[in-house]
Design a protein around this motif. Sequence first.
Motif, PDB file in Angstrom:
ATOM      1  N   ALA A 150       6.207   0.933  33.191  1.00 51.83           N
ATOM      2  CA  ALA A 150       6.243  -0.274  32.684  1.00 51.83           C
ATOM      3  C   ALA A 150       7.613  -1.076  32.894  1.00 51.83           C
ATOM      4  CB  ALA A 150       5.916  -0.273  31.207  1.00 51.83           C
ATOM      5  N   ARG A 151       8.814  -0.026  32.644  1.00 50.01           N
ATOM      6  CA  ARG A 151      10.035  -0.334  32.761  1.00 50.01           C
ATOM      7  C   ARG A 151      10.303  -0.851  34.050  1.00 50.01           C
ATOM      8  NH1 ARG A 151      13.515   3.693  28.981  1.00 50.01           N
ATOM      9  NH2 ARG A 151      12.507   3.192  26.990  1.00 50.01           N
ATOM     10  N   LEU A 152       9.901  -0.007  35.144  1.00 54.23           N
ATOM     11  CA  LEU A 152      10.160  -0.256  36.687  1.00 54.23           C
ATOM     12  C   LEU A 152       9.378  -1.718  36.885  1.00 54.23           C
ATOM     13  CD1 LEU A 152       9.413   3.192  38.297  1.00 54.23           C
ATOM     14  CD2 LEU A 152      11.618   1.749  38.535  1.00 54.23           C
ATOM     15  N   ARG A 153       8.341  -2.179  36.497  1.00 57.46           N
ATOM     16  CA  ARG A 153       7.733  -3.327  36.589  1.00 57.46           C
ATOM     17  C   ARG A 153       8.678  -4.267  36.131  1.00 57.46           C
ATOM     18  NH1 ARG A 153       3.235  -1.022  34.080  1.00 57.46           N
ATOM     19  NH2 ARG A 153       1.924  -0.061  35.511  1.00 57.46           N
ATOM     20  N   ARG A 154       9.220  -4.368  35.016  1.00 59.66           N
ATOM     21  CA  ARG A 154      10.247  -5.346  34.291  1.00 59.66           C
ATOM     22  C   ARG A 154      11.298  -5.336  35.311  1.00 59.66           C
ATOM     23  NH1 ARG A 154       8.410  -2.818  29.422  1.00 59.66           N
ATOM     24  NH2 ARG A 154      10.160  -1.816  29.223  1.00 59.66           N
ATOM     25  N   VAL A 155      11.874  -4.428  36.069  1.00 64.57           N
ATOM     26  CA  VAL A 155      13.034  -4.500  36.867  1.00 64.57           C
ATOM     27  C   VAL A 155      12.488  -5.224  38.157  1.00 64.57           C
ATOM     28  CG1 VAL A 155      14.511  -3.173  38.064  1.00 64.57           C
ATOM     29  CG2 VAL A 155      14.130  -2.484  36.014  1.00 64.57           C
ATOM     30  N   ALA A 156      11.236  -4.648  38.542  1.00 63.82           N
ATOM     31  CA  ALA A 156      10.778  -5.534  39.724  1.00 63.82           C
ATOM     32  C   ALA A 156      10.702  -7.114  39.706  1.00 63.82           C
ATOM     33  CB  ALA A 156       9.616  -4.841  40.064  1.00 63.82           C
ATOM     34  N   ALA A 157      10.226  -7.436  38.379  1.00 64.29           N
ATOM     35  CA  ALA A 157       9.834  -8.762  38.209  1.00 64.29           C
ATOM     36  C   ALA A 157      11.362  -9.529  38.366  1.00 64.29           C
ATOM     37  CB  ALA A 157       9.515  -9.029  36.892  1.00 64.29           C
ATOM     38  N   GLN A 158      12.353  -9.000  37.798  1.00 68.89           N
ATOM     39  CA  GLN A 158      13.643  -9.406  38.207  1.00 68.89           C
ATOM     40  C   GLN A 158      14.635  -9.169  39.254  1.00 68.89           C
ATOM     41  OE1 GLN A 158      15.909  -8.396  34.374  1.00 68.89           O
ATOM     42  NE2 GLN A 158      14.601  -9.690  33.098  1.00 68.89           N
ATOM     43  N   ASP A 207      14.568  -5.732  44.789  1.00 69.04           N
ATOM     44  CA  ASP A 207      15.389  -4.868  45.725  1.00 69.04           C
ATOM     45  C   ASP A 207      15.957  -3.607  44.951  1.00 69.04           C
ATOM     46  OD1 ASP A 207      14.944  -6.266  47.938  1.00 69.04           O
ATOM     47  OD2 ASP A 207      16.631  -7.616  47.600  1.00 69.04           O
ATOM     48  N   LEU A 208      16.455  -3.980  43.758  1.00 72.70           N
ATOM     49  CA  LEU A 208      16.838  -2.782  42.847  1.00 72.70           C
ATOM     50  C   LEU A 208      15.733  -1.710  42.614  1.00 72.70           C
ATOM     51  CD1 LEU A 208      18.861  -1.353  40.970  1.00 72.70           C
ATOM     52  CD2 LEU A 208      18.421  -2.976  39.221  1.00 72.70           C
ATOM     53  N   ALA A 209      14.476  -2.409  42.111  1.00 75.57           N
ATOM     54  CA  ALA A 209      13.379  -1.630  41.830  1.00 75.57           C
ATOM     55  C   ALA A 209      12.972  -0.708  42.782  1.00 75.57           C
ATOM     56  CB  ALA A 209      12.108  -2.312  41.292  1.00 75.57           C
ATOM     57  N   GLN A 210      13.004  -1.330  44.324  1.00 72.74           N
ATOM     58  CA  GLN A 210      12.692  -0.478  45.501  1.00 72.74           C
ATOM     59  C   GLN A 210      13.826   0.726  45.724  1.00 72.74           C
ATOM     60  OE1 GLN A 210       9.918  -0.855  47.071  1.00 72.74           O
ATOM     61  NE2 GLN A 210      10.490   1.061  48.063  1.00 72.74           N
ATOM     62  N   ASP A 211      14.760   0.295  45.318  1.00 68.33           N
ATOM     63  CA  ASP A 211      16.327   1.366  45.341  1.00 68.33           C
ATOM     64  C   ASP A 211      15.925   2.374  44.375  1.00 68.33           C
ATOM     65  OD1 ASP A 211      17.306   0.199  47.437  1.00 68.33           O
ATOM     66  OD2 ASP A 211      18.785  -0.780  46.193  1.00 68.33           O
ATOM     67  N   LEU A 212      15.418   2.044  43.189  1.00 69.80           N
ATOM     68  CA  LEU A 212      15.337   3.022  41.967  1.00 69.80           C
ATOM     69  C   LEU A 212      13.994   3.959  42.557  1.00 69.80           C
ATOM     70  CD1 LEU A 212      15.542   0.841  38.813  1.00 69.80           C
ATOM     71  CD2 LEU A 212      17.178   2.606  39.581  1.00 69.80           C
ATOM     72  N   VAL A 213      12.924   3.276  42.870  1.00 66.37           N
ATOM     73  CA  VAL A 213      11.832   4.116  43.014  1.00 66.37           C
ATOM     74  C   VAL A 213      12.174   5.284  44.283  1.00 66.37           C
ATOM     75  CG1 VAL A 213       9.566   4.149  44.289  1.00 66.37           C
ATOM     76  CG2 VAL A 213      10.018   2.397  42.236  1.00 66.37           C
TER      77      VAL A 213
END
Length: 85
Positions: free
Chosen positions: A31-39, A42-48
């Motif tokens: 759920a936290r990754l989805r929130r990051v991805a919504a905002q 690119d950051l979410a992709q780097d985190l994953v």
Amino acid sequence: MTDLGHLDDTDIDLAIDEGEADARRATELAARLRRVAAQDPDLAQDLVEGLIVALDRAMGGTIRDHLDGPALGVADRVLQAPEQG
């Protein structure tokens, strides 16, 4: 259900065992990754991608054995890329 003052016992959310607690933590992480991805996609992709690399290291290079479908494709792509440092 029993009413305990202003708290209804259906509001109590306790993990039954450690496996269930782990599943809930994983759900919260997703759920936290989805929130990051919504905002910031690119950051979410780097985190994953960083998570895949870290998990692969922690698992002795066997993360691919635990993935299938699109997740396996992403892991293959990330783990075959030369490390940047």
